[in-house]
Design a protein around this motif. Structure first.
Motif, PDB file in Angstrom:
ATOM      1  N   LEU A  43      -0.237  -3.347   4.573  1.00 16.79           N
ATOM      2  CA  LEU A  43      -1.309  -2.794   4.111  1.00 16.79           C
ATOM      3  C   LEU A  43      -2.344  -3.832   3.918  1.00 16.79           C
ATOM      4  CD1 LEU A  43      -0.467  -0.486   0.869  1.00 16.79           C
ATOM      5  CD2 LEU A  43      -0.981   0.309   3.458  1.00 16.79           C
ATOM      6  N   ASP A  44      -3.682  -3.684   3.994  1.00 17.96           N
ATOM      7  CA  ASP A  44      -4.468  -4.954   3.878  1.00 17.96           C
ATOM      8  C   ASP A  44      -4.182  -5.683   2.650  1.00 17.96           C
ATOM      9  OD1 ASP A  44      -7.372  -6.058   4.701  1.00 17.96           O
ATOM     10  OD2 ASP A  44      -7.537  -5.711   2.805  1.00 17.96           O
ATOM     11  N   GLU A  45      -4.384  -6.760   2.494  1.00 18.93           N
ATOM     12  CA  GLU A  45      -3.986  -7.675   1.385  1.00 18.93           C
ATOM     13  C   GLU A  45      -4.911  -7.199   0.192  1.00 18.93           C
ATOM     14  OE1 GLU A  45      -4.029 -12.460   0.266  1.00 18.93           O
ATOM     15  OE2 GLU A  45      -4.637 -11.827   2.264  1.00 18.93           O
ATOM     16  N   SER A  46      -6.141  -6.774   0.426  1.00 19.11           N
ATOM     17  CA  SER A  46      -6.859  -6.595  -0.833  1.00 19.11           C
ATOM     18  C   SER A  46      -6.546  -5.315  -1.673  1.00 19.11           C
ATOM     19  CB  SER A  46      -8.411  -5.926  -0.324  1.00 19.11           C
ATOM     20  OG  SER A  46      -8.401  -5.067   0.313  1.00 19.11           O
TER      21      SER A  46
ATOM     22  N   ILE B  79      -4.939  10.256  10.953  1.00 20.28           N
ATOM     23  CA  ILE B  79      -5.134   8.883  10.628  1.00 20.28           C
ATOM     24  C   ILE B  79      -3.523   8.477  10.241  1.00 20.28           C
ATOM     25  CG2 ILE B  79      -5.336   9.242   8.198  1.00 20.28           C
ATOM     26  CD1 ILE B  79      -7.523   7.122   8.265  1.00 20.28           C
ATOM     27  N   THR B  80      -3.168   7.220  10.607  1.00 18.58           N
ATOM     28  CA  THR B  80      -1.812   6.750  10.333  1.00 18.58           C
ATOM     29  C   THR B  80      -1.520   6.607   8.786  1.00 18.58           C
ATOM     30  OG1 THR B  80      -2.814   4.312  10.218  1.00 18.58           O
ATOM     31  CG2 THR B  80      -1.733   5.257  12.435  1.00 18.58           C
ATOM     32  N   LEU B  81      -0.408   6.775   8.276  1.00 16.15           N
ATOM     33  CA  LEU B  81      -0.148   6.645   6.780  1.00 16.15           C
ATOM     34  C   LEU B  81      -0.684   5.505   6.136  1.00 16.15           C
ATOM     35  CD1 LEU B  81       1.311   8.082   4.276  1.00 16.15           C
ATOM     36  CD2 LEU B  81       3.331   7.164   5.167  1.00 16.15           C
ATOM     37  N   GLU B  82      -0.614   4.127   6.973  1.00 15.83           N
ATOM     38  CA  GLU B  82      -0.997   2.981   6.204  1.00 15.83           C
ATOM     39  C   GLU B  82      -2.353   2.972   5.984  1.00 15.83           C
ATOM     40  OE1 GLU B  82       0.978   3.296   9.327  1.00 15.83           O
ATOM     41  OE2 GLU B  82       2.711   2.243   8.739  1.00 15.83           O
ATOM     42  N   LYS B  83      -3.172   3.415   6.972  1.00 14.93           N
ATOM     43  CA  LYS B  83      -4.659   3.429   7.007  1.00 14.93           C
ATOM     44  C   LYS B  83      -5.005   4.457   5.858  1.00 14.93           C
ATOM     45  CE  LYS B  83      -7.234   1.268   8.536  1.00 14.93           C
ATOM     46  NZ  LYS B  83      -7.804   0.019   8.083  1.00 14.93           N
TER      47      LYS B  83
ATOM     48  N   PRO C 252     -19.595  -3.466   0.363  1.00 12.35           N
ATOM     49  CA  PRO C 252     -18.621  -3.841   1.210  1.00 12.35           C
ATOM     50  C   PRO C 252     -17.278  -4.558   0.616  1.00 12.35           C
ATOM     51  CG  PRO C 252     -21.102  -4.708   1.327  1.00 12.35           C
ATOM     52  CD  PRO C 252     -20.862  -3.918   0.190  1.00 12.35           C
ATOM     53  N   LYS C 253     -16.467  -4.328   1.515  1.00 13.13           N
ATOM     54  CA  LYS C 253     -14.870  -4.637   1.042  1.00 13.13           C
ATOM     55  C   LYS C 253     -14.238  -4.589   2.353  1.00 13.13           C
ATOM     56  CE  LYS C 253     -14.480  -1.073  -1.502  1.00 13.13           C
ATOM     57  NZ  LYS C 253     -15.868  -0.421  -1.495  1.00 13.13           N
ATOM     58  N   PRO C 254     -12.858  -5.266   2.284  1.00 16.97           N
ATOM     59  CA  PRO C 254     -12.073  -5.724   3.476  1.00 16.97           C
ATOM     60  C   PRO C 254     -11.793  -4.091   4.147  1.00 16.97           C
ATOM     61  CG  PRO C 254     -11.309  -6.888   1.597  1.00 16.97           C
ATOM     62  CD  PRO C 254     -12.316  -5.831   1.127  1.00 16.97           C
TER      63      PRO C 254
ATOM     64  N   ARG D   1      -2.775  -4.422  -1.587  1.00 21.67           N
ATOM     65  CA  ARG D   1      -1.215  -4.557  -1.905  1.00 21.67           C
ATOM     66  C   ARG D   1      -0.876  -4.613  -3.052  1.00 21.67           C
ATOM     67  NH1 ARG D   1      -0.374  -9.446   2.621  1.00 21.67           N
ATOM     68  NH2 ARG D   1      -0.893  -8.379   4.707  1.00 21.67           N
ATOM     69  N   GLU D   2      -1.481  -5.339  -4.046  1.00 16.29           N
ATOM     70  CA  GLU D   2      -1.157  -5.337  -5.336  1.00 16.29           C
ATOM     71  C   GLU D   2      -1.136  -4.001  -6.020  1.00 16.29           C
ATOM     72  OE1 GLU D   2       0.966  -6.962  -8.176  1.00 16.29           O
ATOM     73  OE2 GLU D   2       0.468  -8.085  -6.500  1.00 16.29           O
ATOM     74  N   LYS D   3      -2.190  -3.360  -5.861  1.00 14.98           N
ATOM     75  CA  LYS D   3      -2.291  -2.108  -6.409  1.00 14.98           C
ATOM     76  C   LYS D   3      -1.107  -1.172  -5.754  1.00 14.98           C
ATOM     77  CE  LYS D   3      -4.935  -0.497  -9.237  1.00 14.98           C
ATOM     78  NZ  LYS D   3      -4.652  -0.556 -10.459  1.00 14.98           N
ATOM     79  N   PHE D   4      -1.127  -1.303  -4.837  1.00 16.49           N
ATOM     80  CA  PHE D   4       0.234  -0.520  -4.086  1.00 16.49           C
ATOM     81  C   PHE D   4       1.506  -0.799  -4.867  1.00 16.49           C
ATOM     82  CE2 PHE D   4       4.019   0.182  -1.490  1.00 16.49           C
ATOM     83  CZ  PHE D   4       3.816   1.796  -1.075  1.00 16.49           C
ATOM     84  N   ARG D   5       1.947  -2.205  -4.917  1.00 23.96           N
ATOM     85  CA  ARG D   5       3.099  -2.371  -5.726  1.00 23.96           C
ATOM     86  C   ARG D   5       3.143  -1.924  -7.057  1.00 23.96           C
ATOM     87  NH1 ARG D   5       1.976  -7.574  -2.701  1.00 23.96           N
ATOM     88  NH2 ARG D   5       3.352  -7.532  -1.058  1.00 23.96           N
ATOM     89  N   GLU D   6       1.716  -1.845  -7.622  1.00 24.49           N
ATOM     90  CA  GLU D   6       1.930  -1.586  -9.003  1.00 24.49           C
ATOM     91  C   GLU D   6       2.098   0.006  -9.183  1.00 24.49           C
ATOM     92  OE1 GLU D   6      -2.043  -0.561 -12.071  1.00 24.49           O
ATOM     93  OE2 GLU D   6      -1.863  -2.473 -10.836  1.00 24.49           O
ATOM     94  N   LEU D   7       1.582   0.627  -8.351  1.00 24.56           N
ATOM     95  CA  LEU D   7       1.875   2.014  -8.390  1.00 24.56           C
ATOM     96  C   LEU D   7       3.281   2.349  -8.217  1.00 24.56           C
ATOM     97  CD1 LEU D   7      -1.191   3.398  -6.638  1.00 24.56           C
ATOM     98  CD2 LEU D   7      -0.623   3.469  -9.164  1.00 24.56           C
ATOM     99  N   GLN D   8       3.730   1.679  -6.975  1.00 25.74           N
ATOM    100  CA  GLN D   8       5.243   2.046  -6.467  1.00 25.74           C
ATOM    101  C   GLN D   8       6.187   1.547  -7.758  1.00 25.74           C
ATOM    102  OE1 GLN D   8       7.879  -0.118  -5.800  1.00 25.74           O
ATOM    103  NE2 GLN D   8       9.164   1.429  -4.956  1.00 25.74           N
TER     104      GLN D   8
END
Length: 130
Positions: free
Chosen positions: A103-106, A60-64, A39-41, A108-115
């Motif tokens: 993106l879902d808050e859970s 599916i949408t890009l965000e999802k 289970p996760k968000p 976001r930080e990983k996305f920012r790290e990769l970006q």
């Protein structure tokens, strides 16, 4: 079963192979959790939600897609390619850190790290950073 599909292995209920092309098909159910399955968000969405049409194909949408791949890569050590996929999407689509807010808050930080890693690599390539 039949109609061109067979189980991928004896007793498989969600993994199949297309008999003519030998292509693996995995069935994912709405509400399942990506990656480790715990289970996760972030969950696999209802197919009627989070979709868009591109060239006549519902997808599916890009965000999802990015949410699912991030959640998968963050929680399953054998799914690191999902994180690499997100990096490639960021590069190809030119996504900035502000995209994380969609993106879902859970995740976001990983996305920012990769970006940020991509932004730093591009700066190095241009000789703007040591």
């Amino acid at each position: 079963m039949g109609l061109g599909y067979c189980p991928a292995s004896p007793g498989a209920t969600k993994q199949f192979r297309m008999t003519a092309e030998n292509v693996r098909v995995e069935v994912v159910t709405t509400g399942e959790y990506p990656g480790d399955g715990l289970p996760k968000p972030v969950v696999f969405p209802d197919p009627s939600e989070n979709v868009e049409e591109i060239d006549g194909v519902r997808t599916i949408t890009l965000e999802k897609l990015i949410e699912l791949k991030l959640a998968s890569g963050m929680t399953a050590a054998d799914r690191l390619k999902d994180l690499a996929d997100v990096q490639e999407i960021i590069k190809i689509k030119g996504l900035g850190s502000e995209f994380a807010e969609k993106l879902d808050e859970s995740v976001r930080e990983k996305f920012r790290e990769l970006q940020q890693a991509i932004a730093q690599a591009r700066a190095r390539e241009r000789g703007l950073e040591p």
